[in-house]
Structure formats: C-alpha cells, structure tokens
Write a protein that holds these residues in place. Sequence first.
Motif, PDB file in Angstrom:
ATOM      1  N   SER A  14       0.808  -1.212   0.000  1.00 16.68           N
ATOM      2  CA  SER A  14       0.000   0.000   0.000  1.00 16.68           C
ATOM      3  C   SER A  14       0.843   1.264   0.000  1.00 16.68           C
ATOM      4  CB  SER A  14      -0.922   0.018   1.232  1.00 16.68           C
ATOM      5  OG  SER A  14      -0.159   0.128   2.408  1.00 16.68           O
ATOM      6  N   LEU A  15       2.165   1.144   0.205  1.00 22.50           N
ATOM      7  CA  LEU A  15       2.986   2.331   0.329  1.00 22.50           C
ATOM      8  C   LEU A  15       3.685   2.719  -0.955  1.00 22.50           C
ATOM      9  CD1 LEU A  15       4.545   1.909   3.863  1.00 22.50           C
ATOM     10  CD2 LEU A  15       2.654   3.340   3.163  1.00 22.50           C
ATOM     11  N   GLY A  16       3.682   1.877  -1.962  1.00 24.05           N
ATOM     12  CA  GLY A  16       4.160   2.291  -3.278  1.00 24.05           C
ATOM     13  C   GLY A  16       5.661   2.318  -3.421  1.00 24.05           C
ATOM     14  N   ASN A  17       6.155   3.459  -3.967  1.00 25.21           N
ATOM     15  CA  ASN A  17       7.518   3.540  -4.448  1.00 25.21           C
ATOM     16  C   ASN A  17       8.582   3.424  -3.372  1.00 25.21           C
ATOM     17  OD1 ASN A  17       6.532   3.902  -7.011  1.00 25.21           O
ATOM     18  ND2 ASN A  17       6.511   6.137  -6.859  1.00 25.21           N
ATOM     19  N   GLY A  18       8.238   3.604  -2.108  1.00 23.25           N
ATOM     20  CA  GLY A  18       9.241   3.544  -1.052  1.00 23.25           C
ATOM     21  C   GLY A  18       9.655   2.138  -0.687  1.00 23.25           C
ATOM     22  N   ASP A  19       8.980   1.122  -1.244  1.00 17.97           N
ATOM     23  CA  ASP A  19       9.250  -0.255  -0.839  1.00 17.97           C
ATOM     24  C   ASP A  19      10.683  -0.681  -1.120  1.00 17.97           C
ATOM     25  OD1 ASP A  19       6.625  -0.168  -0.238  1.00 17.97           O
ATOM     26  OD2 ASP A  19       5.956  -1.523  -1.832  1.00 17.97           O
ATOM     27  N   ALA A  20      11.168  -0.380  -2.333  1.00 19.19           N
ATOM     28  CA  ALA A  20      12.519  -0.798  -2.710  1.00 19.19           C
ATOM     29  C   ALA A  20      13.550  -0.114  -1.816  1.00 19.19           C
ATOM     30  CB  ALA A  20      12.788  -0.478  -4.178  1.00 19.19           C
ATOM     31  N   ALA A  21      13.344   1.161  -1.536  1.00 21.25           N
ATOM     32  CA  ALA A  21      14.274   1.884  -0.672  1.00 21.25           C
ATOM     33  C   ALA A  21      14.257   1.310   0.736  1.00 21.25           C
ATOM     34  CB  ALA A  21      13.920   3.369  -0.644  1.00 21.25           C
ATOM     35  N   ARG A  22      13.060   0.975   1.238  1.00 23.65           N
ATOM     36  CA  ARG A  22      12.976   0.399   2.580  1.00 23.65           C
ATOM     37  C   ARG A  22      13.670  -0.955   2.637  1.00 23.65           C
ATOM     38  NH1 ARG A  22       8.013  -0.011   2.884  1.00 23.65           N
ATOM     39  NH2 ARG A  22       7.434   1.916   3.925  1.00 23.65           N
ATOM     40  N   ALA A  23      13.469  -1.767   1.615  1.00 25.66           N
ATOM     41  CA  ALA A  23      14.112  -3.080   1.582  1.00 25.66           C
ATOM     42  C   ALA A  23      15.623  -2.935   1.564  1.00 25.66           C
ATOM     43  CB  ALA A  23      13.637  -3.859   0.361  1.00 25.66           C
ATOM     44  N   SER A  24      16.127  -1.933   0.832  1.00 27.09           N
ATOM     45  CA  SER A  24      17.572  -1.715   0.782  1.00 27.09           C
ATOM     46  C   SER A  24      18.112  -1.300   2.149  1.00 27.09           C
ATOM     47  CB  SER A  24      17.911  -0.633  -0.254  1.00 27.09           C
ATOM     48  OG  SER A  24      17.525  -1.042  -1.548  1.00 27.09           O
ATOM     49  N   LEU A  25      17.397  -0.407   2.828  1.00 34.17           N
ATOM     50  CA  LEU A  25      17.852   0.037   4.136  1.00 34.17           C
ATOM     51  C   LEU A  25      17.715  -1.066   5.179  1.00 34.17           C
ATOM     52  CD1 LEU A  25      16.498   3.704   4.225  1.00 34.17           C
ATOM     53  CD2 LEU A  25      18.792   2.898   3.693  1.00 34.17           C
ATOM     54  N   ARG A 219      29.424  -5.485   1.340  1.00 37.86           N
ATOM     55  CA  ARG A 219      29.271  -4.904   0.008  1.00 37.86           C
ATOM     56  C   ARG A 219      28.150  -3.875   0.053  1.00 37.86           C
ATOM     57  NH1 ARG A 219      24.706  -7.073  -2.169  1.00 37.86           N
ATOM     58  NH2 ARG A 219      23.829  -8.857  -1.060  1.00 37.86           N
ATOM     59  N   PRO A 220      28.136  -2.939  -0.881  1.00 35.79           N
ATOM     60  CA  PRO A 220      27.067  -1.938  -0.894  1.00 35.79           C
ATOM     61  C   PRO A 220      25.703  -2.584  -1.187  1.00 35.79           C
ATOM     62  CG  PRO A 220      28.928  -1.223  -2.235  1.00 35.79           C
ATOM     63  CD  PRO A 220      29.160  -2.662  -1.902  1.00 35.79           C
ATOM     64  N   VAL A 221      24.740  -2.344  -0.317  1.00 36.54           N
ATOM     65  CA  VAL A 221      23.384  -2.867  -0.526  1.00 36.54           C
ATOM     66  C   VAL A 221      22.386  -1.739  -0.743  1.00 36.54           C
ATOM     67  CG1 VAL A 221      23.777  -4.997   0.760  1.00 36.54           C
ATOM     68  CG2 VAL A 221      22.994  -2.949   1.971  1.00 36.54           C
ATOM     69  N   ALA A 222      22.856  -0.507  -0.619  1.00 38.53           N
ATOM     70  CA  ALA A 222      22.021   0.668  -0.866  1.00 38.53           C
ATOM     71  C   ALA A 222      22.945   1.808  -1.265  1.00 38.53           C
ATOM     72  CB  ALA A 222      21.207   1.037   0.369  1.00 38.53           C
ATOM     73  N   GLY A 223      22.357   2.857  -1.786  1.00 41.64           N
ATOM     74  CA  GLY A 223      23.153   3.989  -2.239  1.00 41.64           C
ATOM     75  C   GLY A 223      22.430   5.293  -2.012  1.00 41.64           C
ATOM     76  N   PRO A 224      23.042   6.407  -2.420  1.00 46.65           N
ATOM     77  CA  PRO A 224      22.418   7.721  -2.234  1.00 46.65           C
ATOM     78  C   PRO A 224      21.032   7.830  -2.865  1.00 46.65           C
ATOM     79  CG  PRO A 224      24.726   7.973  -2.815  1.00 46.65           C
ATOM     80  CD  PRO A 224      24.407   6.512  -2.957  1.00 46.65           C
ATOM     81  N   SER A 225      20.807   7.162  -3.990  1.00 44.42           N
ATOM     82  CA  SER A 225      19.484   7.233  -4.625  1.00 44.42           C
ATOM     83  C   SER A 225      18.418   6.559  -3.767  1.00 44.42           C
ATOM     84  CB  SER A 225      19.519   6.590  -6.016  1.00 44.42           C
ATOM     85  OG  SER A 225      19.909   5.225  -5.923  1.00 44.42           O
ATOM     86  N   ASP A 226      18.780   5.427  -3.132  1.00 34.47           N
ATOM     87  CA  ASP A 226      17.843   4.765  -2.213  1.00 34.47           C
ATOM     88  C   ASP A 226      17.549   5.668  -1.025  1.00 34.47           C
ATOM     89  OD1 ASP A 226      17.663   2.135  -3.556  1.00 34.47           O
ATOM     90  OD2 ASP A 226      19.776   1.997  -3.039  1.00 34.47           O
ATOM     91  N   LEU A 227      18.589   6.328  -0.546  1.00 34.98           N
ATOM     92  CA  LEU A 227      18.424   7.203   0.611  1.00 34.98           C
ATOM     93  C   LEU A 227      17.513   8.378   0.273  1.00 34.98           C
ATOM     94  CD1 LEU A 227      19.331   7.413   3.527  1.00 34.98           C
ATOM     95  CD2 LEU A 227      21.326   8.710   2.756  1.00 34.98           C
ATOM     96  N   GLU A 228      17.669   8.944  -0.918  1.00 32.91           N
ATOM     97  CA  GLU A 228      16.829  10.063  -1.327  1.00 32.91           C
ATOM     98  C   GLU A 228      15.380   9.623  -1.489  1.00 32.91           C
ATOM     99  OE1 GLU A 228      15.893  13.876  -1.902  1.00 32.91           O
ATOM    100  OE2 GLU A 228      17.857  13.072  -1.308  1.00 32.91           O
ATOM    101  N   ALA A 229      15.167   8.440  -2.076  1.00 35.09           N
ATOM    102  CA  ALA A 229      13.807   7.919  -2.213  1.00 35.09           C
ATOM    103  C   ALA A 229      13.176   7.675  -0.851  1.00 35.09           C
ATOM    104  CB  ALA A 229      13.819   6.626  -3.034  1.00 35.09           C
ATOM    105  N   THR A 283       9.081   0.961   9.930  1.00 37.65           N
ATOM    106  CA  THR A 283       8.273  -0.169  10.394  1.00 37.65           C
ATOM    107  C   THR A 283       7.130  -0.495   9.452  1.00 37.65           C
ATOM    108  OG1 THR A 283       7.031   1.351  11.814  1.00 37.65           O
ATOM    109  CG2 THR A 283       8.810   0.113  12.844  1.00 37.65           C
ATOM    110  N   GLY A 284       7.025   0.255   8.327  1.00 36.64           N
ATOM    111  CA  GLY A 284       6.076  -0.115   7.286  1.00 36.64           C
ATOM    112  C   GLY A 284       4.761   0.608   7.290  1.00 36.64           C
ATOM    113  N   ARG A 285       4.693   1.766   7.985  1.00 37.28           N
ATOM    114  CA  ARG A 285       3.452   2.536   8.005  1.00 37.28           C
ATOM    115  C   ARG A 285       3.651   3.900   7.353  1.00 37.28           C
ATOM    116  NH1 ARG A 285       3.370   3.674  12.669  1.00 37.28           N
ATOM    117  NH2 ARG A 285       4.641   2.108  13.709  1.00 37.28           N
ATOM    118  N   ASP A 286       2.571   4.464   6.835  1.00 42.45           N
ATOM    119  CA  ASP A 286       2.640   5.813   6.274  1.00 42.45           C
ATOM    120  C   ASP A 286       1.962   6.819   7.202  1.00 42.45           C
ATOM    121  OD1 ASP A 286       0.040   5.031   5.942  1.00 42.45           O
ATOM    122  OD2 ASP A 286      -0.139   5.725   3.857  1.00 42.45           O
ATOM    123  N   TYR A 287       1.878   6.483   8.472  1.00 47.09           N
ATOM    124  CA  TYR A 287       1.337   7.389   9.482  1.00 47.09           C
ATOM    125  C   TYR A 287       2.023   7.091  10.809  1.00 47.09           C
ATOM    126  CZ  TYR A 287      -1.379   3.197  10.551  1.00 47.09           C
ATOM    127  OH  TYR A 287      -1.742   1.909  10.840  1.00 47.09           O
TER     128      TYR A 287
END
Length: 333
Positions: A14-25, A219-229, A283-287
């Motif tokens: 339900s949270l959309g585009n932030g999923d990949a960034a959250r998984a990386s972090l 090894r790198p599992v995330a980058g500045p683009s993930d952080l910005e997202a 923790t996976g919430r948008d509120y």
Amino acid sequence: MSAPPPVPAETTESLGNGDAARASLEALRSEIAKAVVGQDPAVTGLVVALLCRGHVLLEGVPGVAKTLLVRALAASLELDTKRVQFTPDLMPSDVTGSLVYDARTAEFSFQPGPVFTNLLLADEINRTPPKTQSSLLEAMEERQVTVDGTPRQLPDPFLVAATQNPVEYEGTYPLPEAQLDRFLLKLTVPLPSREEEINVLTRHSEGFDPRDLKSAGIRPVAGPSDLEAARNAVARTKVSPEIAGYVVDICRATRESPSLSLGVSPRGATALLSTARAWAWLTGRDYVIPDDVKALALPTLRHRIQLRPEAEMEGVTPDSVITAVLAHVPVPR
C-alpha cells in the motif's frame, strides 16, 4: 529503541515507491552484522539520522566498535567516510580546511578538510577545545563551511557521527548545550552480552580483520538514490494533530519537571516528530502512532535536558526523567 520488525507484505504494497528503498535500508542491518556483532539499535539510529538529515552522538566506552560501526555503515551505503581524532591541539582548519598559498600561481587555493565527506567520524569530540568543537556547528546546521568569507557546500548526504567516552572526563571539554542540541540523536553503545562477546572472539580467531571490511564480505546494498527515495517517502508520512499534540505535551512536561534545570526546546520537539516519522516509515506505516514517539523519545531527548545538581546527586538520570514523563503524559487514542 530496537530494530524495526519485518514489514508486513500487505502494508508495503500500500505504500508504493518507497518499498525498494525500505528493503535496501533493511538489508543494511544484516550487511553491517558481518563486521559488528549486535548493536542493532545503534545501526537503526544511524539510519534514522540519515533519513532525517541529522547527526548522531555515540556514547560508549572504548572498544565497543563505534568506529567500526560507522565504517561498516559507509561501506554498506557506498558513501565516502573520513575519521578525525579530536585532540587538545586540533585546530578548526584541521577539520574544515584552509587556504594554501601556491607559489607557482601566486594565488591562494582552498584545500578541503576531512569535513568534506558523507560520513564524518568525529572521534572523542569532547577532547578538543570549544573553538575547534564550534568549527563543526556551521557544517552540521547549514551543510556548508565558510573559509575567508566564502561558503562552500558540503556533499549530500552528510552526517556527523561524534563519539565520546562516558567514563573518563579528565582532560575533556564537555559539549555546550547549543552544540548538543545540534545532534539529532544520542545513542548509547553498550558492552556486548557474554554470547555476543564470544562471537566477537570467534570471528577474530577465524581471521576477521576490522581494518579490512572487504574481506569480511561487506558490500554496498544501498546507495544515495535509495536514501533520497526513502527521505521522500518519510516526508509523506502522515502526522495527525493528536500526535503533534502528544509530542508537544511530552516536551512541555520536561520543562516542568522538578528534576531538570533545562527542558526540551521547540527544536527538540521538532526533532522528536522527525525521528518518529522515520521510525514509522521503517516499520512499514505511512502514518505515525504514539508508539513511534515513545520508541524514539529517549535517544532524541536525553541530551537536550539538563539535570539539577541535587537530582544528579540522588542518582536521577536523563533517561529516568524521560521515562517518567512518558508514563505520565496522556496517550492520544
């Protein structure tokens, strides 16, 4: 504050585009664990600080992997990092950089200091005089350094992770309240448990070298683009008027505590709201819910209050005051 639980699939969908960034972090924890045993709350705190564009004060006795933690985080995020050992003879220009005369061109050129990095490890920051400590204030607040009247922007992301020893105070210069308030979080790095310490010794006996993180498999599992997202997703995390009021009530209650001579300022309230939003997103919430505020209250507020001398003599601690405040302030329904 502990590591956030796994995010339920129905929530992440339900949270959309932030999923990949959250998984990386989220993957950062397992990656850093290849070098650092335990310390999940400190790892999560550093991630929260990066999401909020804040800085972190790490407090722990020598030898609990504070430096290794920051280096492992930088390697996992593919960020540049530099370390400065703060000593009594360190000058401000040793941190920020200075103008150097070039005899060939008969001109001065700017030589950047170690502050021009993504993750700056300010080791034992309280061992350097206030003049040098204050050289970091502009960098931490404005994300720039001014030398000879010319402002120079620092890279983004930029995080200062400063360490200090909570036991040995001889030859130190305590950080003034104005500088402490610039740190988003104060994280305590405890001694490991018996099982964790055995794990540390086992790794070393098997050839682990803390100076060579590549050999540890990091090894790198995330980058500045993930952080910005991720930052953009955190900015969209909703805060109800009731939650905003709850944060304000907590901070105002510290100003009325008989154990304190200095309570949390409005800047501290803003910091608590920011960290609670980042925690909610992790923790996976948008509120934001009250538990998010409670989870980040200690690391966000413990360094923003000042105990009265008589309370300190009675064994009162900043953490115990904040815990008591959380127990008495009504929680919104």
